[in-house]
Design an enzyme around this catalytic site. Structure first.
Site, PDB file in Angstrom:
ATOM      1  NE  ARG A 156      -1.891  -1.755   3.588  1.00  0.00           N
ATOM      2  CZ  ARG A 156      -2.236  -2.848   4.201  1.00  0.00           C
ATOM      3  NH1 ARG A 156      -3.398  -3.306   4.161  1.00  0.00           N
ATOM      4  NH2 ARG A 156      -1.234  -3.471   5.113  1.00  0.00           N
ATOM      5  NE  ARG A 177       5.717 -11.725   0.100  1.00  0.00           N
ATOM      6  CZ  ARG A 177       5.062 -11.769   1.351  1.00  0.00           C
ATOM      7  NH1 ARG A 177       5.422 -12.501   2.268  1.00  0.00           N
ATOM      8  NH2 ARG A 177       4.293 -10.717   1.684  1.00  0.00           N
ATOM      9  CB  ILE A 234      10.668   5.127   4.810  1.00  0.00           C
ATOM     10  CG1 ILE A 234      10.160   4.405   3.247  1.00  0.00           C
ATOM     11  CG2 ILE A 234      11.130   6.449   4.530  1.00  0.00           C
ATOM     12  CD1 ILE A 234       8.482   4.816   3.193  1.00  0.00           C
ATOM     13  NE  ARG A 236       9.236  -1.879  12.144  1.00  0.00           N
ATOM     14  CZ  ARG A 236       8.408  -0.972  11.916  1.00  0.00           C
ATOM     15  NH1 ARG A 236       8.698   0.048  10.990  1.00  0.00           N
ATOM     16  NH2 ARG A 236       6.919  -1.101  12.387  1.00  0.00           N
ATOM     17  CD  GLU A 265      14.088   2.631  14.616  1.00  0.00           C
ATOM     18  OE1 GLU A 265      14.535   2.694  13.578  1.00  0.00           O
ATOM     19  OE2 GLU A 265      12.922   2.880  15.202  1.00  0.00           O
ATOM     20  CG  HIS A 283      10.565   4.914  13.161  1.00  0.00           C
ATOM     21  ND1 HIS A 283      11.000   3.782  13.731  1.00  0.00           N
ATOM     22  CD2 HIS A 283       9.588   5.000  12.446  1.00  0.00           C
ATOM     23  CE1 HIS A 283      10.059   2.993  13.054  1.00  0.00           C
ATOM     24  NE2 HIS A 283       9.139   3.667  12.348  1.00  0.00           N
TER      25      HIS A 283
HETATM   26  C1  8YV Z   1       5.092   4.293  13.479  1.00  0.00           C
HETATM   27  C2  8YV Z   1       5.632   2.709  11.712  1.00  0.00           C
HETATM   28  O1  8YV Z   1       4.690   5.692  13.827  1.00  0.00           O
HETATM   29  O2  8YV Z   1       3.609   2.000  11.426  1.00  0.00           O
HETATM   30  C3  8YV Z   1       4.769   1.501  11.542  1.00  0.00           C
HETATM   31  O3  8YV Z   1       5.206   0.478  11.431  1.00  0.00           O
HETATM   32  O4  8YV Z   1       6.971   2.183  11.850  1.00  0.00           O
HETATM   33  C4  8YV Z   1       5.589   3.906  12.271  1.00  0.00           C
HETATM   34  O5  8YV Z   1       4.634   4.500  11.425  1.00  0.00           O
HETATM   35  C5  8YV Z   1       5.859   3.852  14.943  1.00  0.00           C
HETATM   36  O6  8YV Z   1       6.669   2.721  14.548  1.00  0.00           O
HETATM   37  C6  8YV Z   1       5.339   3.925  16.139  1.00  0.00           C
HETATM   38  O7  8YV Z   1       4.501   2.746  16.615  1.00  0.00           O
END
Ligand code: 8YV
Length: 318
Positions: A156, A177, A234, A236, A265, A283
């Site tokens: 998405r 995938r 953006i 992980r 992090e 993040h």
């Molecule tokens: C979060 C994120 O803001 O949604 C996710 O998976 O990585 C971020 O948008 C952050 O991880 C807070 O839980």
């Protein structure tokens, strides 16, 4: 009696107000994160838990929470939650898909442009008082317009990023995938990861973290990238081997990177701070008010559905 809910972070007032009539709430009202021991102690008598991605929900936590029935994470990613262990205990897990797609796609572009056009690097230089003259070759960056964009993970958020690429008249490659249903509408071509890395001017990482994507981008993959290329993560921390990326950026290949997420992090590999060709953010991919309120509210809607014994709107791992 109302179910007891533990909320590990300060959340927006309107979300707390939605939850308050239905739960007996204990929430973190401070800026400081609870220690692990404190979290385990506080969760001991709770039926419901509202977490964020830095709260690890593992076997140890579940053992400390014998009454727990639902874990609602205020994130789309749920790699911090042991789904198998939750399911074995009959604990439901919910996440917050979709509400953050557009904000996160915008942030991918913000980092891409900052890194490719050396926005942070030149700003630091300017603030340090180095700007004495204008020159034709000052801070030359990479073109975005009509360049090739490689999107790793066309879900998405990846699709929202690809839609924006049309305005830049970019060629869009992606790897996933399976073929993206929106492939034709997005004018995107599915290729292997190696082809994407070799042919893209800019590479955006948007894949969820799992053992399969751990260090998906390491030394070998970075070496496939073009010398002028940009890498943006953006997704992980852990999808990129940060130490390998530091070595590659030091050597100037890829030319630049934009990182919103990191392996350990909020601790950063100190090597990153020494590099000028990397734009760093803490993040904040989903950090717009509407997106973050939407995420917290969707987590709350899941908790309210649980309290009302209704189907959970966005349950994962069923
Ligand atoms: C979060 C994120 O803001 O949604 C996710 O998976 O990585 C971020 O948008 C952050 O991880 C807070 O839980």
């Amino acid at each position: 009696m109302k179910p007891r809910l533990l909320i590990t972070r300060q959340i927006f007032d309107q979300v707390l107000e939605r939850l308050a009539p239905h739960f007996d709430i204990e929430s973190n009202q401070t800026d400081a994160e609870w220690s692990r021991g404190e979290l385990l102690a506080r969760v001991a008598d709770k039926e419901a838990l509202f977490v964020v991605t830095s709260d690890k929900v593992d076997v140890e936590l579940l053992q400390a929470a014998p009454r727990l029935r639902i874990v609602a994470t205020g994130s789309v990613g749920f790699n911090h939650i042991d789904l198998q262990a939750c399911s074995a205990r009959g604990i439901a897990v919910t996440n917050t898909p979709d509400v953050l797609n557009e904000a996160t796609a915008d942030m991918a572009w913000a980092l891409l442009m900052a890194a490719a056009r050396r926005v942070c690097e030149s700003e630091h230089w300017l603030r340090a008082g180095h700007w004495k003259r204008w020159a034709f070759d000052q801070f030359l960056g990479a073109d975005l317009w009509r360049s090739t964009l490689g999107i790793v993970g066309m879900g998405r958020i990846g699709s929202a990023i690809a839609r924006r690429a049309r305005g830049f008249e970019m060629k869009v490659l992606y790897c996933n995938r399976s073929a993206a249903p929106s492939e034709q509408a997005l004018g995107a071509e599915r290729v292997s990861l190696d082809t994407l890395l070799a042919q893209s001017d800019h590479v955006l990482l948007v894949v969820p973290y799992s053992p399969a994507t751990h260090h998906l981008i390491g030394e070998r993959e970075l070496a496939l990238m073009q010398p002028h290329a940009t890498l943006v993560n953006i997704a992980r921390g852990g999808v990129v081997d940060d130490a390998a990326l530091i070595r590659a950026l030091r050597a100037g290949r890829p030319a630049a990177a934009g990182l919103d997420v990191f392996e350990n992090e909020p601790a950063l590999n100190p090597g990153l701070l020494e590099l000028s060709n990397v734009a760093l953010t803490p993040h904040i991919g989903s950090a717009t008010r509407s997106s973050r309120v939407g995420m917290a509210m969707l987590a709350a809607e899941n908790l309210l559905a649980f309290a009302a014994n209704q189907p959970l709107p966005t349950q994962v791992g069923r």
